[in-house]
Design an enzyme around this catalytic site. Structure first.
Site, PDB file in Angstrom:
ATOM      1  N   SER A  74      20.541  50.246  12.548  1.00 25.32           N
ATOM      2  CA  SER A  74      21.329  49.709  11.441  1.00 25.32           C
ATOM      3  C   SER A  74      22.192  48.529  11.841  1.00 25.32           C
ATOM      4  CB  SER A  74      22.209  50.815  10.855  1.00 25.32           C
ATOM      5  OG  SER A  74      23.040  51.372  11.853  1.00 25.32           O
TER       6      SER A  74
ATOM      7  N   ASP B 205      28.904  60.055  16.890  1.00 25.14           N
ATOM      8  CA  ASP B 205      27.617  59.743  16.264  1.00 25.14           C
ATOM      9  C   ASP B 205      26.519  60.476  17.017  1.00 25.14           C
ATOM     10  OD1 ASP B 205      25.384  58.766  15.045  1.00 25.14           O
ATOM     11  OD2 ASP B 205      25.695  56.673  15.591  1.00 25.14           O
TER      12      ASP B 205
ATOM     13  N   ASP C  71      25.614  54.579  23.321  1.00 22.66           N
ATOM     14  CA  ASP C  71      26.211  54.166  22.049  1.00 22.66           C
ATOM     15  C   ASP C  71      27.575  54.805  21.813  1.00 22.66           C
ATOM     16  OD1 ASP C  71      26.735  53.138  19.590  1.00 22.66           O
ATOM     17  OD2 ASP C  71      24.806  53.653  18.707  1.00 22.66           O
TER      18      ASP C  71
END
Length: 457
Positions: A157, A306, A325
């Site tokens: 994304s 996440d 991440d």
């Protein structure tokens, strides 16, 4: 399959010069609120049209399908995934969340097609990629590297990842942000707020203002790669030496506000073990990540919120798991940690009064909450504690816990509604733990959660 040769960096190559096993499609990111609202409107319209066509077809055959049966079809999933993949940004991020939360809830074909949003979004065209790198490093950017792969390893994304090799022999993963994504966050969130006001979509009286503002703030953090580099290093130091888990190091000399360079990691996303891993491998990976979630919250007090399955890469032969991440890394206040410890203890003991007191302290329910709503929330919390109350390994593969919780949540949502959303920081923590337990279910793993959490409770 052997890795393809990488093109020489001193001769920028076309995008197919270094093909990946499954080359990603290229498309420019739509920019501007009107353009992105048009794409979002088309996504919703295509979903509704597909559901209507499916419903009419089944009615013509004498069937009486449920709403879910005509919405969650493979054809609708293909349309939705294609539209979100082209948009990228905050809207696609929600599609990623849906794909993960749908594991075991959505029909398998629907969930599988949306799962491609995690790392198979449309990539930037080569000309756009060159422009982004030229803006960051100058027109001669390619001279930084001995080899650079124009074909991305993954695209999601917010950015896409490329493999590069420096002249001093370092092999790097370069996460390169899609252009315009950061600038589109405010408009995407505003468009989602507009969509949320559609009559009948959400329970009357449910105010998403605070939640959507927190989503906006979180996405702005995730698009600040300088902040992510610092968070990655802080997390790496807080985690320390672990026999199974590790964090690739940041390379500051090749990082910037829109580019993050780390050690290149070879491995496969952890959920691939569901199809190819043995039971001991699946159990070990799930246990390690459950142990990590508890360690993050109660000891490190720094949580990567996440839990995208693609953020965990497994070395299948060695069993080590690389953690990726950290744009969504969140520091947890000591008071909040203690409140969650109290809730964990109450759930483990199946103490309804203590669960209620913990839920009040956390803000899951309010003192003036309508009894039906409060009881529904407390029942869901009590159900979530089921694995903590079992002595020995909990068999996620055989459990229907998530199905029961989804059914209960849907009944609560549509019958009673919700008068409040939980505090935004708790929603992020919920995502971490729900995502971890969904992974356990995806892997059909057997995990002794009581033992994992015992040292912290």
């Amino acid at each position: 399959m052997p890795e393809p040769a990488l093109p020489a960096a001193d001769s920028p190559a076309p995008p197919d010069a270094s093909p990946a096993a499954t080359p990603l499609r290229a498309a420019a990111v739509p920019q501007g609120r009107a353009s992105r609202l048009l794409h979002l409107g088309r996504a919703v319209g295509e979903l509704a049209a597909g559901a209507a066509a499916e419903g009419l077809g089944r009615l013509a055959r004498g069937e009486r399908p449920a709403l879910a049966d005509i919405v969650f079809t493979p054809a609708n999933a293909r349309r939705l995934a294609e539209r979100l993949s082209q948009m990228r940004g905050a809207v696609m991020k929600l599609g990623q969340l849906l794909s993960m939360d749908g594991e075991g809830v959505l029909p398998p074909a629907f969930a599988a097609l949306l799962a491609g949003l995690r790392d198979q979004a449309h990539a930037m065209p080569a000309t756009q990629l060159d422009a982004v790198l030229s803006q960051a490093w100058g027109a001669d950017w390619h001279q930084r590297f001995r080899r650079f792969s124009f074909q991305p390893i993954a695209s999601a994304s917010i950015g896409q990842v490329h493999r590069a090799e420096t002249h001093d022999g370092r092999v790097l993963a370069l996460k390169i942000q899609h252009p315009g994504v950061r600038e589109s966050i405010a408009s995407d969130v505003a468009n989602l707020a507009l969509l949320a006001r559609t009559p009948g979509l959400l329970p009357a009286g449910l105010d998403l203002t605070e939640l959507l503002d927190r989503v906006r703030q979180q996405l702005l953090r995730e698009t600040d790669y300088v902040a992510e580099a610092a968070a990655t290093t802080a997390y790496r130091e807080a985690l320390g030496d672990d026999p199974v888990l590790w964090v690739p190091a940041v390379h500051a000399d090749h990082s910037s506000a829109r580019i993050l360079a780390t050690d290149f990691v070879a491995g496969v996303p952890v959920d691939r073990l569901a199809d190819n891993g043995s039971q001991p491998q699946r159990d070990a990976a799930a246990t390690a990540l459950a142990r990590l979630a508890a360690h993050e919250l109660f000891t490190m007090q720094l949580v990567q919120t996440d839990p995208n399955f693609g953020n965990y890469l497994v070395d299948v032969d060695g069993g080590r798991i690389a953690l990726l991440d950290f744009g969504a890394a969140q520091a947890i206040a000591p008071q909040r940690v203690q409140q969650l410890r109290d809730l964990g203890r109450a759930l483990r003991a199946s103490d309804a009064d203590a669960v209620r007191q913990a839920a009040l302290a956390l803000g899951y329910i309010g003192a003036s909450e309508p009894p039906a709503q409060a009881d529904g929330v407390l029942a869901m919390l009590m159900a979530a504690g089921e694995p903590l109350r079992q002595a020995g390994p909990y068999d996620f593969g055989a459990s229907d816990l998530f199905r029961r919780m989804v059914d209960q949540g849907q009944a609560q949502f549509f019958d009673q509604g919700f008068s409040r959303t939980p505090p935004a920081d708790l929603l992020l923590l919920q995502r971490k733990f729900i995502g971890t337990f969904l992974l356990c279910a995806r892997l059909r793993a057997r995990v002794d959660l009581a033992a994992v959490f015992a040292p912290h409770l």
